[in-house]
Design a protein around this motif. Structure first.
Motif: not given
Length: 227
Positions: A23-27, A44-49, A51-59
């Motif tokens: 996870l650290l490597v990819v980020v 860049v951080i906004e784009a990552l956030g 993408a994470f918000n639009d794809n909430r696979y953690i649920s």
């Protein structure tokens, strides 16, 4: 043409080779790619956030894990081992090669979620591969047993990764199409999918060889350990 953003690929390769936290490597690779492409760090951080918000696979993970845990509590892995032990002629190599073929074919048809580590590898494929190795070669050392479990997980990765690009409606194909189109090479998703077939065949042959090589190696180790 600016080639500096490609440094992100080198970061991923080096990070995985050195066995850093994936996870650290990819980020870090994503941040480096964005900055080297001319974006400021906040963008860049906004784009990552986003993408994470639009794809909430953690649920989805929180739904799957309790179900798998409950099944394992009531003996799913033990039943998987028992099934393999009752099959005549079953070997680790045959089992994982068949699973590799199954994973590639289903991913090529768009059914990429039919397998996976939490729902298939851990409760079923890994214990069955372990049982097949023990059935074929007898008791095996702990480090070799761990390699069998790792090979089961790797088989799922290879089958999915090289099978899904054959399905022309997958997100990765659409991403590749967008990159080529922005560079002036208009291609259809179907054209990209067709050319993913030779790669998938090579992946099947190479990984199938790796599976059989591990099975033969375990056989030699187990044979030399017998009195």
């Amino acid at each position: 043409m600016n080639y500096w953003p490609l440094l992100g690929i080198a970061i991923v390769v080096a990070g995985f080779a050195l066995r850093f936290n994936p996870l650290l490597v990819v980020v870090v690779a994503a941040l480096a790619t964005g900055v080297l492409a001319g974006l400021d760090l906040v963008s860049v951080i906004e784009a990552l956030g986003s993408a994470f918000n639009d794809n909430r696979y953690i649920s989805v993970t929180w739904i799957i894990l309790p179900v798998i845990g409950l099944l394992e509590r009531y003996g799913l892995q033990e039943r998987a081992r028992a099934v393999i032990e009752s099959v005549r002629g079953a070997t680790m190599a045959k089992l994982l090669t068949l699973y590799l073929l199954f994973r590639q074919l289903t991913a090529a048809l768009g059914m990429k979620d039919i397998g996976g580590h939490p729902q298939a590898v851990r409760p079923l494929v890994a214990p069955m591969a372990e049982a097949a190795a023990v059935k074929s070669h007898g008791d095996i050392p702990e480090d070799e047993r761990q390699k069998v479990l790792a090979m089961a997980a790797a088989t799922d990765n290879v089958g999915l990764f090289f099978g899904e690009d054959i399905f022309f409606a997958i997100a990765s194909i659409l991403l590749i199409q967008g990159v080529f189109e922005s560079a002036g090479y208009p291609l259809t998703p179907l054209q990209l999918s067709v050319w993913a077939i030779p790669t998938a065949i090579c992946a099947f042959v190479i990984h199938g060889w790796r599976i059989n090589a591990l099975d033969r190696r375990i056989g030699r180790i187990a044979g030399s350990a017998k009195p």
